[in-house]
Design an enzyme around this catalytic site. Structure first.
Site, PDB file in Angstrom:
ATOM      1  CG  ASP A   5      51.709  39.079 -75.510  1.00  0.00           C
ATOM      2  OD1 ASP A   5      52.452  40.062 -75.654  1.00  0.00           O
ATOM      3  OD2 ASP A   5      52.124  37.917 -75.334  1.00  0.00           O
TER       4      ASP A   5
HETATM    5  N1  URA Z   1      54.899  36.801 -71.545  1.00  0.00           N
HETATM    6  C1  URA Z   1      54.198  36.669 -72.698  1.00  0.00           C
HETATM    7  O1  URA Z   1      54.535  35.844 -73.537  1.00  0.00           O
HETATM    8  N2  URA Z   1      53.129  37.463 -72.885  1.00  0.00           N
HETATM    9  C2  URA Z   1      52.692  38.375 -71.981  1.00  0.00           C
HETATM   10  O2  URA Z   1      51.676  39.053 -72.224  1.00  0.00           O
HETATM   11  C3  URA Z   1      53.433  38.491 -70.791  1.00  0.00           C
HETATM   12  C4  URA Z   1      54.524  37.698 -70.592  1.00  0.00           C
END
Ligand code: URA
Length: 236
Positions: free
Chosen positions: A106
């Site tokens: 993310d």
């Molecule tokens: N899980 C999440 O919630 N976000 C990420 O970026 C990776 C794993």
């Protein structure tokens, strides 16, 4: 042993279209073994090749395997919309080689991001059949409790998932931080699992993939490095 003409070799490394690479060579910008090479038709052995372009030494790499220590506020998407893309943190020629992230983090997640231009590698690494443990450190809004850890280990039901998802392992680091290992890579998985277990993720960092740990690579946030064979083997 494999040979390429000098212009094709430069092009393969992402330094531009063939015409542009020929011009660079004819302008005397490329040297190999301390000698300027101005003939773009010169046959070059690529195994173990090092060449100098614009006074910088490069090693020929058929494919690129990279780890980026991703900072927050960069997007993994190819067409980023709200923040700059992670590719802007790499040398420009890697973009021409179509390097892309292996899976996604993310925009606000930091830490270990694999990147490559090897389609077969990206495909194999991203396959849902692959069960490579990925280690995250999550900071939480509410305190980490034994009940939270138990729930994450037992499995939590996420919306749109056919069955509960469980952590491979999970432990408290302190009151508001936990280490969690997952083998799947579902969308927002850590954040959604924490929310489903009644807590909330305040910050997330990926610290290892398989047996390869980010801290063994000694990268500041925003820095990247090549992965060599021994390190790639640790991703299994
Ligand atoms: N899980 C999440 O919630 N976000 C990420 O970026 C990776 C794993």
């Amino acid at each position: 042993m494999s040979k390429l003409t000098l212009d094709r070799m430069l092009q393969s490394q992402g330094f531009g279209a063939r015409k542009y690479c020929r011009a660079l060579i004819e302008d005397g910008e490329v040297s190999i073994g301390g000698e300027v090479v101005t003939d773009y038709r010169a046959q070059i052995e690529t195994d173990g090749l090092q060449f100098t372009l614009f006074d910088e030494v490069w090693t020929y790499r058929e494919h690129l395997y990279i780890v980026l220590n991703k900072p927050a506020n960069f997007e993994c998407s190819r067409k980023p919309s709200h923040h700059p893309g992670v590719l802007t943190l790499l040398p420009e020629q890697f973009m021409w080689r179509e390097v892309q992230p292996v899976g996604r983090l993310d925009h606000d997640t930091t830490g270990m991001l694999l990147m490559s231009d090897d389609g077969a590698f990206i495909h194999a690494q991203s396959s849902p059949k692959r069960h490579v443990p990925k280690l995250y450190v999550a900071s939480t809004h509410e305190a980490v409790t034994p009940a939270l850890i138990e729930q994450l280990l037992a499995g939590v039901q996420l919306h749109d998932e056919p069955a509960p998802l469980a952590a491979v392992s999970c432990r408290a680091i302190d009151d508001h931080r936990l280490e969690i290992v997952l083998e799947q890579g579902k969308y927002h998985q850590v954040k959604r699992m924490l929310a489903a277990a009644g807590n909330h993720c305040a910050a997330l960092r990926r610290t290892a993939i398989g047996q390869l740990r980010l801290d063994s690579l000694d990268l500041e946030e925003g820095e990247w490095c090549y992965l060599e064979m021994e390190q790639l083997a640790l991703l299994a």
